[in-house]
Design a protein around this motif. Structure first.
Motif, short mmCIF file in Angstrom:
data_model
loop_
_atom_site.label_atom_id
_atom_site.label_comp_id
_atom_site.label_asym_id
_atom_site.label_seq_id
_atom_site.Cartn_x
_atom_site.Cartn_y
_atom_site.Cartn_z
N GLN A 101 0.83 -1.21 0.00
CA GLN A 101 0.00 0.00 0.00
C GLN A 101 0.86 1.26 0.00
OE1 GLN A 101 -0.30 -2.60 2.01
NE2 GLN A 101 -2.35 -3.45 1.64
N LEU A 133 -0.70 -6.24 -4.94
CA LEU A 133 -1.90 -6.03 -4.13
C LEU A 133 -2.83 -7.22 -4.25
CD1 LEU A 133 -2.69 -2.27 -4.89
CD2 LEU A 133 -2.02 -3.21 -2.68
N ASP A 151 -5.41 -7.99 -1.40
CA ASP A 151 -6.02 -6.67 -1.32
C ASP A 151 -6.93 -6.36 -2.50
OD1 ASP A 151 -4.98 -5.84 1.13
OD2 ASP A 151 -3.07 -5.31 0.22
N GLU A 210 -5.87 6.12 -1.91
CA GLU A 210 -6.68 5.60 -0.80
C GLU A 210 -8.02 5.08 -1.32
OE1 GLU A 210 -5.91 5.03 2.15
OE2 GLU A 210 -4.26 6.35 2.75
N LEU A 232 -7.47 1.70 -3.00
CA LEU A 232 -7.29 0.64 -2.01
C LEU A 232 -8.59 0.32 -1.29
CD1 LEU A 232 -3.89 1.86 -0.50
CD2 LEU A 232 -4.24 -0.16 -1.92
N SER A 233 -9.39 1.35 -1.00
CA SER A 233 -10.66 1.15 -0.30
C SER A 233 -11.64 0.39 -1.17
CB SER A 233 -11.26 2.50 0.10
OG SER A 233 -12.52 2.35 0.71
N LYS A 283 -10.61 -3.33 -1.44
CA LYS A 283 -10.89 -4.08 -0.21
C LYS A 283 -12.39 -4.30 -0.05
CE LYS A 283 -6.81 -2.53 2.32
NZ LYS A 283 -6.29 -1.74 3.49
#
Length: 204
Positions: free
Chosen positions: A88, A144, A149, A194, A197-198, A201
């Motif tokens: 990350q 990732l 992720d 961010e 990544l959010s 996930k």
């Protein structure tokens, strides 16, 4: 004066000198203002000398773009991306270094990713360096996925293309003058990282 020109013309680092001066002219006058004739005058060589290294202005622009990709990758190395504590963090470090390079070198960035080079038969070396830089980003996205992720059914190539396009759009808004503050663009880039990544996930 002629003796000085001949001496300059024959030295072994002429191609390097021409590229260094081409980058200066590019920064001062933009792509349209960079000509082989002006480059010869700036380099103190005959008007024909640059053609021994670059067959055309397009070839010169491709060579400058190739060097720019090298500079960008050096900056990515200096950012310590490969030494980051997590995947990350690598993504965030990549984003910041990438955006900063584009903001500080708008003319070079245009050659690296713009139509002036890519729509007119880019050199094989430019094509390879451009693709290699993208593969470096793809490698982070792939990691990732490997670390859980992002869902297994996500295609890391397509995800890389989509997320990189967002990053590229921010860079273009900065280089085109729509966004003025580098700090603001870097902050937006981190928000984008961010968000990526959010979203990944949240899709697991």
């Amino acid at each position: 004066m002629r003796k000085n020109i001949n001496k300059t013309y024959h030295h072994q680092n002429l191609r390097h000198t021409l590229l260094e001066n081409a980058e200066k002219l590019l920064s001062e006058r933009g792509i349209d203002g960079l000509t082989l004739r002006e480059l010869a005058e700036r380099s103190n060589v005959s008007r024909q000398a640059p053609y021994h290294h670059f067959s055309s202005k397009h070839a010169l622009l491709c060579a400058v773009a190739e060097r720019s990709f090298d500079d960008l990758n050096d900056l990515l190395d200096q950012a310590g991306i490969n030494d980051a504590t997590s995947i990350q963090e690598r993504l965030k470090d990549y984003v910041i270094a990438y955006v900063r390079y584009a903001a500080e070198n708008p003319e070079k960035y245009e050659l690296m990713f713009g139509a002036v080079t890519w729509r007119n038969e880019p050199s094989a070396e430019l094509t390879e360096k451009g693709h290699a830089t993208f593969r470096r980003y793809t490698h982070i996205i792939r990691q990732l996925k490997e670390h859980g992720d992002m869902p297994d059914y996500f295609d890391e190539i397509r995800m890389s293309q989509i997320t990189w396009a967002t990053l590229h759009g921010l860079c273009r808004l900065k280089t085109d003058g729509v966004f003025v503050s580098l700090e603001a663009v870097e902050e937006m880039s981190l928000y984008a990282a961010e968000m990526i990544l959010s979203v990944l996930k949240g899709q697991k």
